[in-house]
Design a protein around this motif. Structure first.
Motif, short mmCIF file in Angstrom:
data_model
loop_
_atom_site.label_atom_id
_atom_site.label_comp_id
_atom_site.label_asym_id
_atom_site.label_seq_id
_atom_site.Cartn_x
_atom_site.Cartn_y
_atom_site.Cartn_z
N TRP A 68 0.83 -1.21 0.00
CA TRP A 68 0.00 0.00 0.00
C TRP A 68 0.85 1.26 0.00
CZ3 TRP A 68 -4.79 -1.03 -1.16
CH2 TRP A 68 -5.32 -2.26 -0.79
N THR A 69 2.12 1.15 0.32
CA THR A 69 2.98 2.32 0.41
C THR A 69 3.49 2.73 -0.97
OG1 THR A 69 4.94 3.26 1.47
CG2 THR A 69 5.04 0.93 0.90
N SER A 70 3.63 4.02 -1.15
CA SER A 70 4.11 4.51 -2.45
C SER A 70 5.64 4.45 -2.54
CB SER A 70 3.63 5.94 -2.70
OG SER A 70 4.12 6.79 -1.68
N ILE A 71 6.31 4.34 -1.40
CA ILE A 71 7.77 4.30 -1.38
C ILE A 71 8.23 2.91 -0.95
CG2 ILE A 71 9.85 5.30 -0.35
CD1 ILE A 71 8.13 7.84 0.12
N SER A 72 9.00 2.29 -1.79
CA SER A 72 9.60 0.97 -1.50
C SER A 72 8.58 -0.10 -1.08
CB SER A 72 10.68 1.11 -0.42
OG SER A 72 11.62 2.08 -0.78
N PRO A 73 7.51 -0.27 -1.85
CA PRO A 73 6.53 -1.30 -1.49
C PRO A 73 7.16 -2.69 -1.50
CG PRO A 73 6.11 -0.50 -3.71
CD PRO A 73 7.18 0.37 -3.13
N ASN A 74 6.74 -3.52 -0.55
CA ASN A 74 7.16 -4.92 -0.45
C ASN A 74 8.65 -5.09 -0.22
OD1 ASN A 74 4.46 -5.94 -0.95
ND2 ASN A 74 4.79 -5.24 -3.05
N GLN A 75 9.32 -4.06 0.24
CA GLN A 75 10.75 -4.17 0.54
C GLN A 75 10.96 -4.02 2.05
OE1 GLN A 75 12.22 -1.12 -2.28
NE2 GLN A 75 13.31 -2.80 -3.27
N TRP A 76 12.17 -4.31 2.48
CA TRP A 76 12.54 -4.22 3.89
C TRP A 76 13.24 -2.88 4.14
CZ3 TRP A 76 11.32 -7.77 7.62
CH2 TRP A 76 10.76 -8.97 7.17
N SER A 77 12.91 -2.27 5.26
CA SER A 77 13.52 -0.99 5.61
C SER A 77 13.65 -0.87 7.12
CB SER A 77 12.68 0.17 5.06
OG SER A 77 11.46 0.26 5.76
N LEU A 78 14.35 0.16 7.52
CA LEU A 78 14.41 0.51 8.93
C LEU A 78 13.11 1.22 9.28
CD1 LEU A 78 18.04 1.95 9.03
CD2 LEU A 78 17.29 -0.31 9.78
N PRO A 79 12.62 1.06 10.50
CA PRO A 79 11.42 1.80 10.88
C PRO A 79 11.70 3.30 10.88
CG PRO A 79 12.32 0.59 12.76
CD PRO A 79 13.13 0.22 11.57
N GLY A 80 10.68 4.08 10.53
CA GLY A 80 10.83 5.53 10.52
C GLY A 80 9.80 6.18 9.65
N GLY A 81 9.92 7.50 9.51
CA GLY A 81 8.98 8.24 8.70
C GLY A 81 9.25 9.72 8.73
N HIS A 82 8.28 10.49 8.26
CA HIS A 82 8.42 11.94 8.12
C HIS A 82 8.64 12.64 9.47
CE1 HIS A 82 6.14 11.13 4.36
NE2 HIS A 82 7.05 11.98 3.90
N VAL A 83 9.48 13.65 9.44
CA VAL A 83 9.63 14.56 10.57
C VAL A 83 8.50 15.58 10.45
CG1 VAL A 83 11.12 16.27 11.69
CG2 VAL A 83 12.15 14.24 10.59
N GLU A 84 7.66 15.65 11.46
CA GLU A 84 6.51 16.55 11.41
C GLU A 84 6.90 17.96 11.84
OE1 GLU A 84 3.41 14.66 13.69
OE2 GLU A 84 3.22 13.03 12.23
N GLN A 85 6.07 18.91 11.45
CA GLN A 85 6.30 20.32 11.80
C GLN A 85 6.46 20.46 13.31
OE1 GLN A 85 4.96 22.99 9.30
NE2 GLN A 85 5.66 24.69 10.53
N GLY A 86 7.49 21.19 13.73
CA GLY A 86 7.75 21.44 15.14
C GLY A 86 8.48 20.32 15.86
N GLU A 87 8.84 19.29 15.14
CA GLU A 87 9.50 18.12 15.70
C GLU A 87 10.97 18.11 15.28
OE1 GLU A 87 7.36 13.80 15.98
OE2 GLU A 87 7.95 14.42 14.00
#
Length: 140
Positions: A26-45
């Motif tokens: 379902w993800t648009s980036i690297s579907p069905n692949q293995w990655s490190l956990p993580g994601g976008h840095v949100e505003q103010g973070e």
């Protein structure tokens, strides 16, 4: 072209295994692949705050100190339309596989360090992990 920051966590358990996420299709980036956990840095973070938040959201885990391991541009991938700065943090945990809650993706698994490079890795993980696995994996 969008510009944003991403925080990833290279989390190593007591045996030296690395926490990896098997991304779903379902993800648009690297579907069905293995990655490190993580994601976008949100505003103010800060990137470190984002790393802690993403680890909790995606794996149900908290980590003590996270140390910045690498920061730089996301590796080039044909057709990827964004400019991304990636921040990779390293941490250790006493958590085991039984403590992991899959909050995102198909699976979230501690993979023995000698097996992580055998997976179909997302482009950023494939670039970063081999460079830092030796030093990060020994820091437990």
């Amino acid at each position: 072209m969008a510009t944003y920051e991403v925080a990833l966590v290279l989390l190593v358990d007591a045996s030296g295994a690395v926490l990896m996420q098997h991304r779903d299709d379902w993800t648009s980036i690297s579907p069905n692949q293995w990655s490190l956990p993580g994601g976008h840095v949100e505003q103010g973070e800060t990137p470190e705050q984002a790393a802690h938040r993403e680890l909790l959201e995606e794996a149900g885990l908290t980590a003590g100190e996270l140390r910045l391991l690498w920061s730089g541009p996301r590796p080039y991938e044909t057709g990827f339309p964004h400019t991304v700065t990636v921040h990779v943090f390293h941490g250790t945990t006493n958590a085991t596989q039984r403590d992991v809650v899959v909050g995102e993706g198909r699976a979230m698994v501690f993979i023995p360090r000698e097996q992580v490079l055998d997976r179909d890795l997302a482009v950023t993980t494939a670039t970063i992990l081999p460079l830092h696995l030796g030093s990060a994996g020994d820091a437990h």
